[in-house]
Motif scaffolding. Structure first.
Motif, PDB file in Angstrom:
ATOM      1  N   PHE A 338       0.827  -1.214   0.000  1.00 46.24           N
ATOM      2  CA  PHE A 338       0.000   0.000   0.000  1.00 46.24           C
ATOM      3  C   PHE A 338       0.858   1.260   0.000  1.00 46.24           C
ATOM      4  N   LYS A 339       1.969   1.241   0.721  1.00 42.94           N
ATOM      5  CA  LYS A 339       2.808   2.433   0.811  1.00 42.94           C
ATOM      6  C   LYS A 339       3.307   2.855  -0.570  1.00 42.94           C
ATOM      7  N   ALA A 340       3.657   1.879  -1.410  1.00 39.63           N
ATOM      8  CA  ALA A 340       4.125   2.206  -2.756  1.00 39.63           C
ATOM      9  C   ALA A 340       3.031   2.881  -3.569  1.00 39.63           C
ATOM     10  N   VAL A 341       1.790   2.401  -3.437  1.00 39.45           N
ATOM     11  CA  VAL A 341       0.661   3.029  -4.140  1.00 39.45           C
ATOM     12  C   VAL A 341       0.464   4.450  -3.638  1.00 39.45           C
ATOM     13  N   ASN A 342       0.519   4.627  -2.345  1.00 38.43           N
ATOM     14  CA  ASN A 342       0.314   5.943  -1.749  1.00 38.43           C
ATOM     15  C   ASN A 342       1.400   6.932  -2.192  1.00 38.43           C
ATOM     16  N   ASP A 343       2.651   6.436  -2.267  1.00 38.56           N
ATOM     17  CA  ASP A 343       3.761   7.314  -2.628  1.00 38.56           C
ATOM     18  C   ASP A 343       3.756   7.675  -4.105  1.00 38.56           C
ATOM     19  N   THR A 344       3.384   6.739  -4.958  1.00 30.89           N
ATOM     20  CA  THR A 344       3.459   6.987  -6.398  1.00 30.89           C
ATOM     21  C   THR A 344       2.210   7.655  -6.958  1.00 30.89           C
ATOM     22  N   LEU A 345       1.042   7.312  -6.451  1.00 26.50           N
ATOM     23  CA  LEU A 345      -0.205   7.852  -6.998  1.00 26.50           C
ATOM     24  C   LEU A 345      -0.789   8.987  -6.166  1.00 26.50           C
ATOM     25  N   GLY A 346      -0.291   9.185  -4.957  1.00 23.72           N
ATOM     26  CA  GLY A 346      -0.791  10.267  -4.122  1.00 23.72           C
ATOM     27  C   GLY A 346      -1.780   9.784  -3.080  1.00 23.72           C
ATOM     28  N   HIS A 347      -1.992  10.649  -2.080  1.00 22.51           N
ATOM     29  CA  HIS A 347      -2.849  10.266  -0.951  1.00 22.51           C
ATOM     30  C   HIS A 347      -4.309  10.111  -1.345  1.00 22.51           C
ATOM     31  N   ALA A 348      -4.771  10.896  -2.308  1.00 26.48           N
ATOM     32  CA  ALA A 348      -6.177  10.785  -2.714  1.00 26.48           C
ATOM     33  C   ALA A 348      -6.453   9.409  -3.303  1.00 26.48           C
ATOM     34  N   GLN A 349      -5.535   8.939  -4.163  1.00 32.19           N
ATOM     35  CA  GLN A 349      -5.701   7.608  -4.734  1.00 32.19           C
ATOM     36  C   GLN A 349      -5.515   6.524  -3.670  1.00 32.19           C
ATOM     37  N   GLY A 350      -4.590   6.773  -2.745  1.00 34.87           N
ATOM     38  CA  GLY A 350      -4.405   5.832  -1.650  1.00 34.87           C
ATOM     39  C   GLY A 350      -5.656   5.701  -0.809  1.00 34.87           C
ATOM     40  N   GLN A 413      -4.364   1.124 -12.358  1.00 33.69           N
ATOM     41  CA  GLN A 413      -4.952  -0.106 -11.829  1.00 33.69           C
ATOM     42  C   GLN A 413      -3.906  -0.845 -11.000  1.00 33.69           C
ATOM     43  N   PRO A 414      -3.554  -0.295  -9.844  1.00 39.15           N
ATOM     44  CA  PRO A 414      -2.517  -0.932  -9.028  1.00 39.15           C
ATOM     45  C   PRO A 414      -3.013  -2.238  -8.423  1.00 39.15           C
ATOM     46  N   SER A 415      -2.075  -3.122  -8.141  1.00 41.61           N
ATOM     47  CA  SER A 415      -2.376  -4.382  -7.471  1.00 41.61           C
ATOM     48  C   SER A 415      -1.630  -4.431  -6.143  1.00 41.61           C
ATOM     49  N   ILE A 416      -2.302  -4.942  -5.149  1.00 42.78           N
ATOM     50  CA  ILE A 416      -1.690  -5.140  -3.836  1.00 42.78           C
ATOM     51  C   ILE A 416      -2.031  -6.548  -3.378  1.00 42.78           C
ATOM     52  N   SER A 417      -1.606  -6.898  -2.221  1.00 44.76           N
ATOM     53  CA  SER A 417      -2.008  -8.154  -1.599  1.00 44.76           C
ATOM     54  C   SER A 417      -2.216  -7.886  -0.117  1.00 44.76           C
ATOM     55  N   ALA A 418      -2.395  -8.934   0.655  1.00 46.14           N
ATOM     56  CA  ALA A 418      -2.612  -8.756   2.095  1.00 46.14           C
ATOM     57  C   ALA A 418      -1.962  -9.893   2.863  1.00 46.14           C
ATOM     58  N   SER A 419      -1.537  -9.579   4.061  1.00 54.69           N
ATOM     59  CA  SER A 419      -1.049 -10.579   5.008  1.00 54.69           C
ATOM     60  C   SER A 419      -2.028 -10.609   6.175  1.00 54.69           C
ATOM     61  N   VAL A 420      -2.482 -11.801   6.523  1.00 57.91           N
ATOM     62  CA  VAL A 420      -3.536 -11.932   7.534  1.00 57.91           C
ATOM     63  C   VAL A 420      -3.033 -12.804   8.681  1.00 57.91           C
ATOM     64  N   GLY A 421      -3.170 -12.286   9.901  1.00 54.48           N
ATOM     65  CA  GLY A 421      -2.866 -13.061  11.095  1.00 54.48           C
ATOM     66  C   GLY A 421      -4.147 -13.501  11.772  1.00 54.48           C
ATOM     67  N   ILE A 422      -4.185 -14.737  12.250  1.00 54.08           N
ATOM     68  CA  ILE A 422      -5.398 -15.305  12.842  1.00 54.08           C
ATOM     69  C   ILE A 422      -5.107 -15.750  14.270  1.00 54.08           C
ATOM     70  N   ALA A 423      -5.927 -15.275  15.204  1.00 50.35           N
ATOM     71  CA  ALA A 423      -5.848 -15.731  16.596  1.00 50.35           C
ATOM     72  C   ALA A 423      -7.228 -16.184  17.027  1.00 50.35           C
ATOM     73  N   LEU A 424      -7.269 -17.161  17.908  1.00 52.43           N
ATOM     74  CA  LEU A 424      -8.539 -17.759  18.321  1.00 52.43           C
ATOM     75  C   LEU A 424      -8.720 -17.669  19.828  1.00 52.43           C
ATOM     76  N   TYR A 425      -9.965 -17.403  20.204  1.00 50.69           N
ATOM     77  CA  TYR A 425     -10.357 -17.505  21.614  1.00 50.69           C
ATOM     78  C   TYR A 425     -11.124 -18.821  21.765  1.00 50.69           C
ATOM     79  N   PRO A 426     -10.848 -19.631  22.772  1.00 52.27           N
ATOM     80  CA  PRO A 426      -9.934 -19.400  23.899  1.00 52.27           C
ATOM     81  C   PRO A 426      -8.551 -20.038  23.714  1.00 52.27           C
ATOM     82  N   ALA A 427      -8.282 -20.628  22.544  1.00 49.79           N
ATOM     83  CA  ALA A 427      -7.046 -21.388  22.376  1.00 49.79           C
ATOM     84  C   ALA A 427      -5.802 -20.529  22.531  1.00 49.79           C
ATOM     85  N   ASP A 428      -5.831 -19.301  21.988  1.00 44.04           N
ATOM     86  CA  ASP A 428      -4.632 -18.469  21.958  1.00 44.04           C
ATOM     87  C   ASP A 428      -4.587 -17.409  23.046  1.00 44.04           C
TER      88      ASP A 428
END
Length: 726
Positions: A338-350, A413-428
């Protein structure tokens, strides 16, 4: 010292209230007949240090009205009462009513109050009162009764010179109060029509007084306000005072939010006459409060809950999970690149990208889940009420897929991805802060593993998730390299013995493991969010095969394909594409039968809507494994089912006369009454086939005829023909 006994709680005698009479209207308006105002709706309020809101109605009473403690301290009084005694209405010096009684009447006053407290009826007494510091005496008539709380006494005071002079004096005072009131005064009759408003009330709504008179209260409300009003009026008729906020519509169409403190009006016989309300304009304060609340709880860019509301909801959901013994999942989503999109295309596009990312994340979760923005490119998702962990994989995988698609921004038409962390109650973790930290750590683990993936906080679950992710990758490879194939189990007409239809069954010819049955890989496909893609392939292959068999075996030949709940929840456009494909093949829509399970019907409203759509398109619907779930025959017509497939559990003991035959016969008869055809599944012997034929069953499938066959073998079997088993 005055000694009073407590009286049991109960309703104050309505004749006591009838003395508070003679309210008038503005000059030129007809006088209102004497009525009583119920003051018992809020028991125990008389003992409060400050006047309760419902007693503000008594400000308008033309006679003195007092609420006393047992030592006669004045707890509440109206404007007329304060004027009669010459003291402030708030009574800052805690004056007693007894100190305003002429000394020679003290004994009479004490006996009078004792009788009132211990009597079921109001008591009356004539004596002389002293007014203020000048100690000038004046004769009065007192009426008293115990308050319904049993902790206070209510007293009505009027000059003994006669009601007419007193009322004339109070009329003038009342008119002055009404004209100069800073609040609206609104009276309605028993039919909820306006019988009186003061100038302030008319001004608040932008009408003249004449325009409002005789108009129903609902004429000044929208639909939402009318619904609340109906409940409110029902309570008023039961004698309950209340305070409510209503939205009115002004003459110019603008909204007016107001607080109504209402009290019911009864006549001397206790009949309901209407209600009187004090009305306060709260439009500005409400708008300000809503704006402040919105800003404090929601992200201004995405309109998602912010960190503050997220923490509150997580706390509430954890309490519910502890109480009900359910799992809770927490997803920490961080956008990659996301930071690359924000820096290259501007905050409005971000910002535009963040808004679209929030929308895509929201599409992947249930209505009961919470999606929040913590700040920057970080989002959090609460998944409450989970019964098992496997469903999380499907949600996260679909989220990653959507977020990985290009974003259509202005000129790019920028492309990004995502990293997702998963925690569970009550196991974690057991608390909100610990659970959030666990999800955060799991997210960083996903980033360090290469991004565009998800990671569990718990090691064992992480290993299992990695296995599921690999299985999903293998399934995508299988789809791309055409490793899937369809086998078909014949469905036999029990009257003619002909194979007139077949059920398509998916197989995976794995390069290393050989031919795999659906149970060995479909759970991974569902967890990986691939059911729509695989289901689309199955339909298109089955449609082509149905077209070929209709040329070879007869125009009426039908092929059944199984539908998952994920497919039924999908976009209607999927089915429209299928129909377009069938039309290109020259295949009538009724040639394809979609098989669903009873579990799909649990989401009744959505399932009914989708099944109606399918039938309108010309596709037929079969209910598979009937008798093992929650549906009943009464549901079948409602959901538009064409074909009923009896579960194999009804069939396997038919030859043993175990009672299952009677059950099958009954189900077949009732299904036929509803216009449904019946298929018996799991038929394995000639005896079972014969019994089903005698019971009137239409079709059967099972190993008594053949198992799942490649398409060419089924065609050969159908051409060769089957000897009907009896």
């Amino acid at each position: 010292m005055l000694v009073l006994k407590h009286q049991p709680r109960g309703c104050m005698d309505k004749t006591m209230h009838a003395e508070i009479a003679g309210l008038s209207v503005l000059p030129g308006q007809a006088a209102i007949e004497p009525y009583a105002i119920n003051a018992n709706a809020d028991e125990g309020a008389a003992g409060a240090a400050e006047p309760s809101w419902f007693n503000d109605i008594y400000l308008l009473a033309p006679v003195g009205y007092f609420v006393l403690s047992f030592d006669t301290t004045i707890l509440q009084m109206n404007v007329v009462g304060a004027d009669q005694l010459g003291i402030p209405r708030t009574n800052p010096e805690r004056a007693t009513l007894r100190q305003f009684v002429a000394p020679r009447f003290h004994d009479d006053f004490d006996r009078f109050l004792r009788r009132a407290v211990n009597s079921a009826q109001p008591e009356q007494c004539n004596l002389q009162m002293l007014r203020g510091r000048d100690r000038q005496g004046f004769p009065v008539s007192l009426r008293a009764s115990a308050d319904s709380s049993g902790q206070a006494v209510r007293v009505v005071l009027e000059p003994a010179e006669g009601k007419l002079p007193a009322l004339e004096h109070s009329e003038e005072r009342f008119r002055r109060i009404v004209h100069n009131a800073e609040e609206g005064i609104w009276e309605i009759d028993a039919a909820a029509r306006t019988s009186f408003v003061n100038p302030k009330m008319a001004q608040m709504l932008g009408y003249s007084i004449e325009e409002m008179l005789e108009q129903p209260l609902v004429a000044f409300m929208d639909e939402e306000g009318r619904t609340i009003l109906e409940r409110n009026i029902a309570r008023r008729q039961q004698g309950q005072a209340a305070r409510h906020e209503f939205k009115f519509i002004r003459k110019d169409g603008a909204e007016l939010w107001a607080t109504l403190a209402t009290n019911p009006i009864f006549d001397g016989e206790g009949g309901y006459r209407g209600a009187l309300a004090l009305v306060s304009d709260i439009t500005d304060s409400r708008a300000s409060a809503e704006l402040i609340w919105q800003q404090a709880n929601f992200d201004t860019l995405t309109a998602l809950p912010n960190r503050h509301m997220f923490q509150d909801r997580l706390s509430q959901e954890l309490k519910k999970a502890r109480r009900e013994g359910l799992l809770l999942g927490l997803l920490f989503v961080d956008l990659d690149g996301f930071k690359a999109v924000n820096d290259t295309l501007g905050h409005a596009q971000g910002d535009a990208l963040l808004v679209e990312a929030a929308r895509r994340i929201g599409r992947c979760v249930r209505n009961s889940d919470t999606v929040a923005r913590l700040g920057g490119d970080e989002f959090i998702v609460i998944l409450p009420g989970l019964e098992q962990v496997d469903g999380i994989d499907r949600i996260v995988q679909s989220m990653l897929t959507l977020l990985n698609r290009p974003f259509a921004l202005d000129g790019a038409q920028p492309s990004i991805s995502a990293s997702v962390g998963i925690a569970l109650y009550p196991a974690d973790a057991g608390g909100a802060d610990e659970l959030l930290r666990a999800a955060d750590q799991a997210m960083y683990a996903a980033k360090q593993s290469g991004r565009n993936r998800y990671s569990y906080y718990t090691q064992d679950l992480q290993l299992a998730a990695q296995a599921r992710q690999q299985a999903t990758l293998d399934l995508r490879t299988a789809l791309a390299q055409q490793q899937f194939e369809l086998h078909y189990q014949p469905i036999v007409n029990l009257r003619s013995g002909k194979i007139e239809r077949a059920e398509a069954l998916l197989r995976w010819r794995h390069p290393q493991r050989g031919l795999l049955a659906p149970a060995e890989f479909l759970p991974f496909a569902e967890a990986g969010g691939m059911m729509l893609e695989i289901g689309d392939w199955v339909f298109r292959q089955a449609a082509q095969q149905a077209r070929q068999w209709q040329d070879e075996l007869g125009k009426g030949f039908q092929v059944s394909v199984n539908q998952s709940s994920a497919q039924l929840r999908g976009d209607t456009a999927l089915y429209v594409d299928w129909l377009r494909h069938a039309a290109e093949l020259g295949l009538p829509p009724r040639s394809i039968v979609l098989e669903i399970t009873e579990g799909v019907l649990m989401d009744a409203s959505r399932a009914a809507e989708r099944l109606r759509d399918l039938r309108e398109m010309g596709l037929q619907v079969a209910l598979d494994n009937f008798g093992t779930g929650y549906s009943s025959l009464s549901h079948l017509k409602h959901f538009g089912i064409d074909l009923l497939k009896l579960d194999r559990s009804f069939i396997q003991h038919l030859a043993n006369d175990s009672g299952d035959l009677a059950m099958c016969e009954a189900l077949i008869v009732m299904a036929h009454k509803l216009g449904l055809r019946v298929v018996a599944e799991g038929v394995e012997t000639a005896a079972q086939s014969g019994l089903l034929a005698m019971a009137g069953c239409d079709y059967a499938q099972g190993y008594a005829f053949a198992g799942a066959l490649p398409a060419a073998e089924l065609a050969a079997l159908a051409k060769r023909g089957l000897q009907l088993l009896h």
